[in-house]
Design a protein around this motif. Structure first.
Motif, PDB file in Angstrom:
ATOM      1  N   TYR A 157     110.591   4.006  95.334  1.00  0.00           N
ATOM      2  CA  TYR A 157     109.364   4.116  94.492  1.00  0.00           C
ATOM      3  C   TYR A 157     109.081   2.581  94.161  1.00  0.00           C
ATOM      4  O   TYR A 157     110.233   1.917  93.794  1.00  0.00           O
ATOM      5  CB  TYR A 157     109.588   4.921  93.188  1.00  0.00           C
ATOM      6  CG  TYR A 157     108.379   5.031  92.477  1.00  0.00           C
ATOM      7  CD1 TYR A 157     107.790   6.298  92.734  1.00  0.00           C
ATOM      8  CD2 TYR A 157     108.001   4.212  91.530  1.00  0.00           C
ATOM      9  CE1 TYR A 157     106.441   6.747  91.925  1.00  0.00           C
ATOM     10  CE2 TYR A 157     106.795   4.520  90.600  1.00  0.00           C
ATOM     11  CZ  TYR A 157     106.116   5.622  90.940  1.00  0.00           C
ATOM     12  OH  TYR A 157     105.187   5.959  90.127  1.00  0.00           O
ATOM     13  N   ASP A 158     108.062   2.155  94.064  1.00  0.00           N
ATOM     14  CA  ASP A 158     107.605   0.564  93.805  1.00  0.00           C
ATOM     15  C   ASP A 158     106.653   0.914  92.531  1.00  0.00           C
ATOM     16  O   ASP A 158     105.420   1.110  92.956  1.00  0.00           O
ATOM     17  CB  ASP A 158     107.084   0.083  95.026  1.00  0.00           C
ATOM     18  CG  ASP A 158     107.126  -1.645  94.660  1.00  0.00           C
ATOM     19  OD1 ASP A 158     107.111  -1.806  93.397  1.00  0.00           O
ATOM     20  OD2 ASP A 158     106.747  -2.268  95.596  1.00  0.00           O
ATOM     21  N   ASP A 159     107.035   0.419  91.347  1.00  0.00           N
ATOM     22  CA  ASP A 159     106.029   0.475  90.276  1.00  0.00           C
ATOM     23  C   ASP A 159     105.224  -0.954  90.122  1.00  0.00           C
ATOM     24  O   ASP A 159     104.651  -1.170  89.312  1.00  0.00           O
ATOM     25  CB  ASP A 159     106.690   0.807  88.924  1.00  0.00           C
ATOM     26  CG  ASP A 159     107.578  -0.421  88.623  1.00  0.00           C
ATOM     27  OD1 ASP A 159     108.019  -1.283  89.143  1.00  0.00           O
ATOM     28  OD2 ASP A 159     108.482   0.043  87.577  1.00  0.00           O
ATOM     29  N   ARG A 160     105.551  -1.820  91.127  1.00  0.00           N
ATOM     30  CA  ARG A 160     104.744  -3.359  91.151  1.00  0.00           C
ATOM     31  C   ARG A 160     105.134  -3.907  89.976  1.00  0.00           C
ATOM     32  O   ARG A 160     104.295  -4.861  89.592  1.00  0.00           O
ATOM     33  CB  ARG A 160     103.386  -2.764  91.483  1.00  0.00           C
ATOM     34  CG  ARG A 160     102.859  -1.835  92.454  1.00  0.00           C
ATOM     35  CD  ARG A 160     103.460  -2.065  94.021  1.00  0.00           C
ATOM     36  NE  ARG A 160     102.519  -3.214  94.323  1.00  0.00           N
ATOM     37  CZ  ARG A 160     102.646  -3.885  95.758  1.00  0.00           C
ATOM     38  NH1 ARG A 160     103.292  -3.119  96.552  1.00  0.00           N
ATOM     39  NH2 ARG A 160     101.989  -4.822  95.995  1.00  0.00           N
ATOM     40  N   GLU A 161     106.343  -3.838  89.589  1.00  0.00           N
ATOM     41  CA  GLU A 161     106.774  -4.485  88.283  1.00  0.00           C
ATOM     42  C   GLU A 161     105.770  -4.229  86.984  1.00  0.00           C
ATOM     43  O   GLU A 161     105.581  -5.090  86.096  1.00  0.00           O
ATOM     44  CB  GLU A 161     106.861  -5.933  88.455  1.00  0.00           C
ATOM     45  CG  GLU A 161     107.812  -6.409  89.525  1.00  0.00           C
ATOM     46  CD  GLU A 161     107.995  -7.704  89.924  1.00  0.00           C
ATOM     47  OE1 GLU A 161     107.287  -8.665  89.440  1.00  0.00           O
ATOM     48  OE2 GLU A 161     109.044  -8.103  90.788  1.00  0.00           O
ATOM     49  N   PRO A 163     105.607  -0.903  84.993  1.00  0.00           N
ATOM     50  CA  PRO A 163     105.982   0.257  84.839  1.00  0.00           C
ATOM     51  C   PRO A 163     105.171   1.194  83.702  1.00  0.00           C
ATOM     52  O   PRO A 163     105.208   2.115  83.597  1.00  0.00           O
ATOM     53  CB  PRO A 163     107.507   0.227  84.083  1.00  0.00           C
ATOM     54  CG  PRO A 163     107.272  -1.198  83.651  1.00  0.00           C
ATOM     55  CD  PRO A 163     106.637  -1.907  84.668  1.00  0.00           C
ATOM     56  N   GLU A 164     104.423   0.198  82.983  1.00  0.00           N
ATOM     57  CA  GLU A 164     103.455   0.982  81.777  1.00  0.00           C
ATOM     58  C   GLU A 164     102.146   1.202  82.704  1.00  0.00           C
ATOM     59  O   GLU A 164     101.488   2.084  81.903  1.00  0.00           O
ATOM     60  CB  GLU A 164     103.173  -0.103  80.896  1.00  0.00           C
ATOM     61  CG  GLU A 164     102.414  -1.348  81.310  1.00  0.00           C
ATOM     62  CD  GLU A 164     103.056  -2.269  82.090  1.00  0.00           C
ATOM     63  OE1 GLU A 164     102.343  -3.346  82.550  1.00  0.00           O
ATOM     64  OE2 GLU A 164     104.357  -2.340  82.008  1.00  0.00           O
ATOM     65  N   ASP A 165     102.011   0.842  83.785  1.00  0.00           N
ATOM     66  CA  ASP A 165     100.636   1.289  84.454  1.00  0.00           C
ATOM     67  C   ASP A 165     101.066   2.034  85.954  1.00  0.00           C
ATOM     68  O   ASP A 165     101.660   1.237  86.873  1.00  0.00           O
ATOM     69  CB  ASP A 165      99.833  -0.124  84.768  1.00  0.00           C
ATOM     70  CG  ASP A 165      98.535   0.141  85.480  1.00  0.00           C
ATOM     71  OD1 ASP A 165      97.993   1.370  85.543  1.00  0.00           O
ATOM     72  OD2 ASP A 165      98.084  -0.848  85.892  1.00  0.00           O
ATOM     73  N   GLU A 166     100.642   3.081  86.008  1.00  0.00           N
ATOM     74  CA  GLU A 166     101.061   4.095  87.040  1.00  0.00           C
ATOM     75  C   GLU A 166      99.720   3.875  88.140  1.00  0.00           C
ATOM     76  O   GLU A 166     100.197   4.162  89.195  1.00  0.00           O
ATOM     77  CB  GLU A 166     101.160   5.338  86.609  1.00  0.00           C
ATOM     78  CG  GLU A 166     101.842   6.410  87.923  1.00  0.00           C
ATOM     79  CD  GLU A 166     101.498   7.613  87.096  1.00  0.00           C
ATOM     80  OE1 GLU A 166     100.771   8.523  87.228  1.00  0.00           O
ATOM     81  OE2 GLU A 166     102.689   8.335  87.215  1.00  0.00           O
ATOM     82  N   THR A 167      98.914   3.277  87.865  1.00  0.00           N
ATOM     83  CA  THR A 167      97.779   3.443  88.731  1.00  0.00           C
ATOM     84  C   THR A 167      98.025   2.513  89.991  1.00  0.00           C
ATOM     85  O   THR A 167      97.382   2.771  91.164  1.00  0.00           O
ATOM     86  CB  THR A 167      96.469   2.749  88.326  1.00  0.00           C
ATOM     87  OG1 THR A 167      96.733   1.443  87.617  1.00  0.00           O
ATOM     88  CG2 THR A 167      96.080   3.906  86.914  1.00  0.00           C
ATOM     89  N   HIS A 171     104.552   5.162  96.345  1.00  0.00           N
ATOM     90  CA  HIS A 171     105.634   5.952  97.056  1.00  0.00           C
ATOM     91  C   HIS A 171     106.096   4.904  98.492  1.00  0.00           C
ATOM     92  O   HIS A 171     105.009   4.598  99.107  1.00  0.00           O
ATOM     93  CB  HIS A 171     105.532   7.190  97.389  1.00  0.00           C
ATOM     94  CG  HIS A 171     105.206   8.174  96.308  1.00  0.00           C
ATOM     95  ND1 HIS A 171     106.286   8.209  95.314  1.00  0.00           N
ATOM     96  CD2 HIS A 171     104.384   8.808  95.653  1.00  0.00           C
ATOM     97  CE1 HIS A 171     106.002   9.125  94.301  1.00  0.00           C
ATOM     98  NE2 HIS A 171     104.754   9.487  94.684  1.00  0.00           N
ATOM     99  N   LEU A 172     107.340   4.746  98.769  1.00  0.00           N
ATOM    100  CA  LEU A 172     107.731   4.311 100.019  1.00  0.00           C
ATOM    101  C   LEU A 172     108.131   5.555 101.133  1.00  0.00           C
ATOM    102  O   LEU A 172     109.186   6.030 100.610  1.00  0.00           O
ATOM    103  CB  LEU A 172     108.676   3.226 100.025  1.00  0.00           C
ATOM    104  CG  LEU A 172     108.235   1.890  99.579  1.00  0.00           C
ATOM    105  CD1 LEU A 172     107.575   1.769  98.014  1.00  0.00           C
ATOM    106  CD2 LEU A 172     109.391   0.784  99.701  1.00  0.00           C
ATOM    107  N   VAL A 238     102.248   4.320 100.006  1.00  0.00           N
ATOM    108  CA  VAL A 238     101.433   5.450  99.758  1.00  0.00           C
ATOM    109  C   VAL A 238     101.292   5.309  98.306  1.00  0.00           C
ATOM    110  O   VAL A 238     102.213   5.389  97.448  1.00  0.00           O
ATOM    111  CB  VAL A 238     101.827   6.888 100.169  1.00  0.00           C
ATOM    112  CG1 VAL A 238     100.807   7.942  99.850  1.00  0.00           C
ATOM    113  CG2 VAL A 238     102.322   6.860 101.810  1.00  0.00           C
ATOM    114  N   PRO A 239      99.897   5.195  97.827  1.00  0.00           N
ATOM    115  CA  PRO A 239      99.613   4.896  96.489  1.00  0.00           C
ATOM    116  C   PRO A 239      99.915   6.328  96.018  1.00  0.00           C
ATOM    117  O   PRO A 239      99.546   7.328  96.501  1.00  0.00           O
ATOM    118  CB  PRO A 239      98.302   4.687  96.554  1.00  0.00           C
ATOM    119  CG  PRO A 239      97.725   3.994  97.803  1.00  0.00           C
ATOM    120  CD  PRO A 239      99.050   4.657  98.606  1.00  0.00           C
ATOM    121  N   VAL A 240     100.518   6.379  94.655  1.00  0.00           N
ATOM    122  CA  VAL A 240     100.945   7.601  94.061  1.00  0.00           C
ATOM    123  C   VAL A 240      99.672   8.371  93.924  1.00  0.00           C
ATOM    124  O   VAL A 240      99.718   9.801  93.738  1.00  0.00           O
ATOM    125  CB  VAL A 240     101.294   7.267  92.726  1.00  0.00           C
ATOM    126  CG1 VAL A 240     101.789   8.537  91.943  1.00  0.00           C
ATOM    127  CG2 VAL A 240     102.748   6.651  93.064  1.00  0.00           C
TER     128      VAL A 240
END
Length: 671
Positions: A157-161, A163-167, A171-172, A238-240
Motif C-alpha cells: 500500500y502506498d499512501d503517497r506520504e 496519510p491524512e489524504d486517501e484520495t 494499492h500495489l 491501482v488507485p484505491v
C-alpha cells in the motif's frame, strides 16, 4: 496462359512455345466486428452474446467458421467449440451464444476470451484466417513443481506520504508471472493490463511498456518476447478509488503482435489474453468491537449500540497490513477510523484487568486499509458459556481425580463453546444485537486459491460434534471440544450490563452499579475459586503436578462473582474476600433485616453459599425475590446445565431463607 519466346540467336525462324499453369490465391480474410478480444457474460442479466464477422474473398463460394470460447484464466482449453459449415464468402456471419458450455451447463458470470477462424477446406494449401495472432502467445509461467501460475499478488500500500489524504493512495499489485512467446522471435508491438471490477466493468488500463518488470531489474520491458518464451512480472499501481466495490477483481494481460508484414491483410493481431487471478494471502483474522454510544465503555449496556468487525492481516513483500472490507467513519479521517477504542478482549487471551479502559484494544497507531482482495466468505458465531455437552472427551477435557498434596482431589474443568448462534454479518455490523451477560464472538474466513480451500479463524475452534484428531489431523480445526486445549483459542468476549437498572429499580448509585456489573457476569462458567469472566479452557483448579501446575481464577464461584461486581462498582474493599465467611464479616458487609432488603443486597450463610437479590418481591415473611447465583451443583430436580454458570436462579428468596440464609448489605469504603 500463353507466352511466346523471342528469336533464338543463330536461327532464322521464330520458335513458339505454349504452356498452361494454375495459380491458387490465398485471400480468405476474417474481420471480427468486435474491437476487444473478450466478451462479458452475465447469465442473470443477459440472454446471449452475439459474435459476428465479415468474410472477404476474391472468389464466391463457401467456407467454415469456427468459434472457440475460453475462460479468461485459461486460454489453452476452450469451454465452447462450434463450427459452422457452408458459410457464404464473401459475406457476413453471425451467431448468438446462449451462455451454455459444451457440457450443457450455463457458464458462470465472467469475462471470456475467444478466437474466430475461417477455413476454406479442399484448397491446397488450405486457405484460412483468424482474428488472433498465429505468432504471439501469452502463457502462464510454471513454478518449481511445474504447476502453472499467474497471479495478481498483493504487494503493498502506498499512501503517497499523505496519510491524512486517501484520495491519492494506491494499492500495489505484482502480476506474476506471464510468459510472452513469439515464434519469429519478435517483441510484442503493444500490450496492456486491464482491470475489471466485480460488476465486470473495465475500470483501469496500464501500458505494459511503461510498467516496471520485477523479473528484469524493474526495467519497463514487459513486451519482450522470444520463441522459447520470456517471463515477466510487472508492478501495477491501482488507485484505491477504483477498488471500492467488494467482490472479485480481474487483472487481464493482453498483447498485440508485430507481424503486419507477415499477415496477408497487413494487420497486427491480438494474442489470446490471459487473466491473472487475484491473490491476497491472509495471515490471520481478529475480531474487534466498539461501543458506538460511549467509545470508552468496554462493557456495554443493553441500551448501547455496538459495532463488530473482522480485520484481516496480510503479510506482503512490502510490509504487514491490516484490512477490513467494511469501513468505519466517525469523521472524515479515512476508510477506517481507528481511534484506539476498538476492543479486542480475549483476542490474545483474556487478562484480568480491573480498569475497564485498560482492556486490550487495537493499537491506535495501526492503520486499517480498505480490503483490496477478492470475495471472502465469513462464518460468525456467538458463543454462550455452558458446560461441554459432548460425550466423547479427550483426557484433558474430563473431570478426573489426581493426588495433590497427599489427597484425592477433583481437577475441575469447564467448557463453554458448544451452544452457539450463527450470524450472517459479512465483515461486521454497526448494530450488533447485544445479549445481556457474557457472550463470545468468533469468525472463520474462507477463500480459494488455485482450487484449494483456505481457512483462517479468530482464536476459537469451529462448531461441530466431537471428532478425534487421530488419525485425521485435517479435521482438528473442525471440532469444538478437542481444540479447547489449545492456549490461543480465545474468541472475543463482550460482557453486557443491564442498562435498564435505573433509579426506580435501585436508588442507591453504588448498589445500582453493582447490579449492573453483576448482570454482565451472566452466562460465565462456574469455577470454584474463580473471580474473572473466563476464557482460558486449559486452566484447571488445584496444583496438579505435571498438568497445568496452576490455577489462575478464570470463571466465577459464588464469592468471586460478588467480589468482581463489587470491585467494578467501586466498593473499594481493602482486600478481596475469598470465602462466604469472610464476606459476611463487618469488613465487607453489615447484617440487615428482611424488611430492609433491597435489590443489590446479598443473601448469605457463612461457610455455605451467597446469592444476590436482583428484584424484591413478596413480603418479609414470604420473600419471593429474584436472585442471581453462581453455583456449580444443581439442586435435585434442576437441570445441571443452568448451574454451571452465573445465572438467574429459579429458586427465589424463600428457598434460601428456609435454608438459613440471611440478608446483608455490602459495605463500601471511600476512595
Amino acid at each position: 496462359m500463353r507466352y511466346v519466346t523471342g528469336p533464338i540467336p543463330f536461327h532464322d525462324e521464330v520458335y513458339e512455345e505454349t504452356a498452361t499453369m494454375m495459380l491458387t490465391m490465398s485471400n480468405l480474410v476474417l474481420v471480427d466486428s468486435r474491437e476487444e478480444p473478450y466478451v462479458v457474460w452475465k447469465p442473470d442479466e443477459m440472454s446471449g452474446v452475439v459474435f459476428s464477422a465479415q468474410l472477404q474473398h476474391a472468389q464466391a463460394g463457401t467456407c467454415t467458421v469456427k468459434v472457440e470460447i475460453f475462460r479468461s484464466d485459461d486460454n489453452q482449453n476452450a469451454v465452447v467449440v462450434k463450427e459452422f459449415a457452408n458459410v457464404s464468402r464473401p459475406g457476413s456471419w453471425s451467431w448468438t451464444w446462449d451462455g451454455r458450455l459444451d457440457d450443457g451447463t450455463v457458464a458462470p458470470a465472467g469475462v471470456y476470451v475467444y478466437r474466430l477462424g475461417a477455413y476454406l477446406y479442399g484448397s491446397a494449401p488450405p486457405d484460412r484466417d483468424s482474428n488472433r495472432s498465429d505468432y504471439l502467445f501469452i502463457e502462464r509461467a510454471v513454478d518449481e513443481n511445474n504447476e502453472p501460475m499467474l497471479y495478481a499478488e498483493y504487494w503493498g500500500y502506498d499512501d503517497r506520504e499523505t496519510p491524512e489524504d486517501e484520495t491519492d493512495d494506491e494499492h500495489l499489485y505484482f502480476i506474476r508471472w506471464y510468459v510472452l512467446k513469439d515464434s519469429l522471435n519478435t517483441n510484442a508491438h503493444r500490450g496492456e493490463i486491464w482491470l475489471f471490477d466485480p460488476e465486470l466493468q473495465r475500470i483501469g488500463t496500464w501500458d505494459l511498456a511503461q510498467l516496471p518488470c520485477v523479473e528484469h531489474n524493474h526495467q519497463p520491458d514487459g513486451l519482450t518476447a522470444s520463441a522459447s518464451g520470456v517471463r515477466h512480472g510487472v508492478l501495477v499501481r491501482v488507485p484505491v478509488s477504483l477498488m471500492v466495490t467488494p467482490g472479485e477483481y480481474l487483472f487481464m494481460v493482453h498483447a498485440v503482435d508485430d507481424h503486419a508484414a507477415e499477415e496477408k491483410h497487413h494487420r497486427r493481431k491480438f494474442a489470446l489474453p490471459l487473466n491473472a487471478q487475484l491473490h491476497v494471502e491472509i495471515d490471520k483474522v481478529r475480531v474487534y468491537y466498539r461501543n458506538l454510544t460511549e467509545r470508552a465503555r468496554a462493557y456495554p449496556f443493553t441500551t448501547d449500540t455496538v459495532a463488530l468487525r473482522a480485520i484481516v492481516w496480510v503479510r506482503t513483500r512490502q510490509g504487514y497490513y491490516a484490512f477490513c472490507g467494511m469501513g468505519f467513519r466517525n469523521s472524515s479521517s479515512g476508510w477506517f477510523e481507528n481511534d484506539g477504542y476498538w476492543f479486542a478482549t480475549g483476542t490474545d487471551g483474556d487478562p484480568i484487568i480491573w480498569n475497564e479502559d485498560s482492556l486490550p484494544r487495537l493499537d491506535a497507531a495501526q492503520r486499517v486499509y480498505r480490503w483490496p482482495g477478492g470475495m471472502l466468505h465469513f462464518s460468525w458465531y456467538r458463543l454462550t458459556h455452558s458446560v461441554d455437552s459432548e460425550q466423547n472427551l479427550s483426557f484433558k477435557q474430563t473431570d478426573f481425580k489426581c493426588t495433590c498434596n497427599n489427597r484425592a482431589e477433583h481437577i475441575h474443568r469447564y467448557y463453554y463453546y458448544p451452544p452457539f448462534t450463527s450470524l450472517s454479518i459479512g465483515w461486521g455490523t454497526d448494530a450488533l444485537p447485544v445479549a445481556l451477560g457474557t457472550s463470545r464472538y468468533a469468525v472463520r474466513v474462507i477463500w480459494w486459491v488455485r482450487g484449494q480451500r483456505r481457512v483462517v479463524a479468530s482464536p476459537a475452534p469451529a462448531p461441530g460434534r466431537y471428532q478425534s484428531p487421530n488419525p485425521s489431523p485435517v479435521n482438528w480445526d473442525l471440532t469444538w471440544s478437542q481444540n479447547c486445549d489449545e492456549r490461543e483459542e480465545y474468541p472475543v468476549r463482550i460482557s453486557v450490563r443491564n442498562g435498564e437498572i435505573d433509579n426506580s429499580w435501585q436508588a442507591d448509585p453504588l448498589r445500582r452499579s453493582y447490579l449492573q456489573w453483576l448482570t454482565s457476569c451472566l452466562g460465565v462458567p462456574y469455577e470454584w475459586g474463580g473471580r474473572w469472566y473466563g476464557g482460558k479452557a486449559e486452566d484447571v483448579r488445584g496444583d496438579a503436578s505435571g498438568y497445568d501446575n496452576a490455577y489462575n481464577g478464570y470463571g466465577f464461584d459464588c464469592v468471586g462473582v460478588v467480589n468482581a461486581a463489587a470491585k467494578r462498582a467501586g466498593y473499594n474493599w481493602p482486600l478481596e474476600p475469598y470465602t462466604v465467611s469472610a464476606l459476611v464479616t463487618e469488613t465487607y458487609s453489615i447484617p440487615i433485616t428482611w424488611e430492609q432488603r433491597e435489590p443489590g443486597d446479598i443473601l448469605a450463610r457463612a461457610g455455605v453459599h451467597v446469592v444476590t437479590i436482583y428484584r424484591v418481591n413478596g413480603t418479609a415473611t414470604n420473600p419471593t425475590d429474584e436472585v442471581l447465583d453462581a453455583h456449580g451443583a444443581a439442586p435435585e430436580g434442576e437441570p445441571q446445565s443452568l448451574y454451571n454458570t452465573t445465572h438467574r436462579c429459579p429458586k427465589n428468596a424463600s428457598y434460601w431463607r428456609d435454608r438459613g440464609f440471611r440478608p446483608y448489605r455490602l459495605k463500601s469504603y471511600p476512595q
